[in-house]
Design a protein around this motif. Sequence first.
Motif, short mmCIF file in Angstrom:
data_model
loop_
_atom_site.label_atom_id
_atom_site.label_comp_id
_atom_site.label_asym_id
_atom_site.label_seq_id
_atom_site.Cartn_x
_atom_site.Cartn_y
_atom_site.Cartn_z
N HIS A 48 106.21 -46.19 5.20
CA HIS A 48 106.47 -46.36 6.63
C HIS A 48 106.41 -47.85 7.01
O HIS A 48 107.26 -48.35 7.73
N ARG A 104 100.42 -43.59 0.33
CA ARG A 104 101.79 -43.77 -0.15
C ARG A 104 102.80 -43.65 1.00
O ARG A 104 103.69 -44.47 1.15
N ARG A 152 102.51 -46.68 3.25
CA ARG A 152 103.16 -47.87 2.70
C ARG A 152 104.68 -47.80 2.87
O ARG A 152 105.33 -48.79 3.21
N ARG A 201 113.47 -47.59 -6.63
CA ARG A 201 113.05 -48.07 -5.33
C ARG A 201 113.47 -49.53 -5.13
O ARG A 201 113.91 -49.92 -4.04
N PHE A 261 115.77 -51.04 -2.20
CA PHE A 261 115.19 -52.10 -1.36
C PHE A 261 116.11 -53.31 -1.30
O PHE A 261 116.43 -53.81 -0.22
N PHE A 262 116.56 -53.80 -2.48
CA PHE A 262 117.31 -55.05 -2.50
C PHE A 262 118.74 -54.90 -1.98
O PHE A 262 119.36 -55.88 -1.59
N PRO A 271 108.46 -39.45 -5.65
CA PRO A 271 108.28 -40.74 -6.33
C PRO A 271 108.95 -40.71 -7.70
O PRO A 271 108.65 -39.85 -8.53
N VAL A 272 109.91 -41.62 -7.92
CA VAL A 272 110.59 -41.72 -9.21
C VAL A 272 110.27 -43.08 -9.82
O VAL A 272 109.87 -44.00 -9.11
N PRO A 273 110.44 -43.21 -11.16
CA PRO A 273 110.12 -44.50 -11.79
C PRO A 273 111.00 -45.62 -11.25
O PRO A 273 112.12 -45.37 -10.80
N GLN A 274 110.47 -46.84 -11.35
CA GLN A 274 111.30 -48.00 -11.03
C GLN A 274 112.45 -48.07 -12.03
O GLN A 274 112.33 -47.48 -13.11
N PRO A 275 113.60 -48.70 -11.78
CA PRO A 275 113.86 -49.57 -10.61
C PRO A 275 114.57 -48.87 -9.47
O PRO A 275 115.23 -49.54 -8.69
N VAL A 307 113.01 -41.90 -2.64
CA VAL A 307 112.39 -42.23 -3.93
C VAL A 307 110.99 -42.83 -3.80
O VAL A 307 110.28 -42.95 -4.78
N TYR A 308 110.59 -43.21 -2.57
CA TYR A 308 109.25 -43.78 -2.38
C TYR A 308 108.27 -42.71 -1.90
O TYR A 308 107.23 -42.48 -2.53
#
Lengths: 167, 167, 167
Positions: C86, C81, C84, C141, C145-146, C135-139, C130-131
């Motif tokens: 990184h 995790r 990924r 991350r 990201f966007f 770790p939290v639920p989407q959205p 958050v990654y």
Amino acid sequence: MDNGPMDATPTAAAFRLILLSKSNPVMGCYMFWTSLLVLKMLVMSLLTARQRMKTKTYANPEDLRLSRSTEVRFGDPNVERVRRAHRNDLENILPFLLMSLAYVASGPNPLTARLLIRIGASARLIHTVVYAIIPVPQPARALAFFTTFAITCFEAGYVLVCCIKYI
Amino acid sequence: MDNGPMDATPTAAAFRLILLSKSNPVMGCYMFWTSLLVLKMLVMSLLTARQRMKTKTYANPEDLRLSRSTEVRFGDPNVERVRRAHRNDLENILPFLLMSLAYVASGPNPLTARLLIRIGASARLIHTVVYAIIPVPQPARALAFFTTFAITCFEAGYVLVCCIKYI
Amino acid sequence: MDNGPMDATPTAAAFRLILLSKSNPVMGCYMFWTSLLVLKMLVMSLLTARQRMKTKTYANPEDLRLSRSTEVRFGDPNVERVRRAHRNDLENILPFLLMSLAYVASGPNPLTARLLIRIGASARLIHTVVYAIIPVPQPARALAFFTTFAITCFEAGYVLVCCIKYI
């Protein structure tokens, strides 16, 4: 008494020496192709996401409910091909961009420099097409790869010679 | 009436402020070592290719006929070692180069800056030798790793303090 | 006869054109956030090392004696995790930093540019939290990201239009 032109002349000449400015056409060319290559790299993330959705290959548990999958998966060949192409970009485009910036700052011949930047960047666009979008037989990918590879090496050699006194 | 020197003095002094130009020895030093590190990173691609050929570990179906192999393979330890070293370069050399550029632009003490750039870059050359070429027992790799790591942190701290007013 | 101010005026005006210097607040802002993002990326190496020690997942035989493990291991979910996250940084932060540098050099509106740099960099800090850390639920991350993704695209589009004549 008009000493305006007398002052302006050395300043204008001196400013032509500011190589990392958009008044330098080589820097403008570098900035244009940097933008294209960065956009291309961002598209790789979208291609990976598309392959992940198509093959339901999610690497994180929190992503599963996006498509009602029940477990994380790894190693799908379609996902991995795009990821290898993306990693190849990291290994080659980022050094090419950093090297080209130092090359622009070393004040190369403008015609040569713009030609090298255009060819080096275009070859990476072709590399992505033949690797991740429409896989074609070798040596298409190898040719695209070594074009940018050779240009980056040339730029590095040029800057090494140019800056050897600052070692 | 000779006002040439009067005009020249502020211009010359001002141009010393253009930190990202090759007339600044620190920038020259940065450009020299950037070229060496970029060449080193490109060599990693060739080392990976050599290991792939030696162990016939090809990741793409279209590469198989290069050595008349019949199927794609993954996870060969010799290939993976070079790939881990290459990834470590991406994770450390690229941030070091971007950080050093911002550090050069912040106008540090020239002697300190050139020393840090030389040591930071040399440590990464040593890192590759002890990781991918001749694996040696720890802590050789850890020492090389943390040298560049610490220098990048110092540069980041220096620039943070220097530019805190622009937050 | 005092022609000092007459000389100083064009020089001062001209120097405002040197966009890649710390006298340009946009460049200062870029340098500040570059330092933060580089530090954040370096911390990922430490997070990976912590997970490797905690789960005794070492990828190299020479690292085993660090914790008296007896064999190399791969694929631990906690280590993977962080790795990924990184890799996601390499794929997004490095293009963002290179793109933003070209964007600063293109002379954008200072208020817009500083806002984009601050938001783009902050979103990547949130992305890591958050990654890789909690770790939290989407959205969560995906949103982080966007945000940076869209800002990098905007900067690329701006520079493409600005430098189209140098293609």
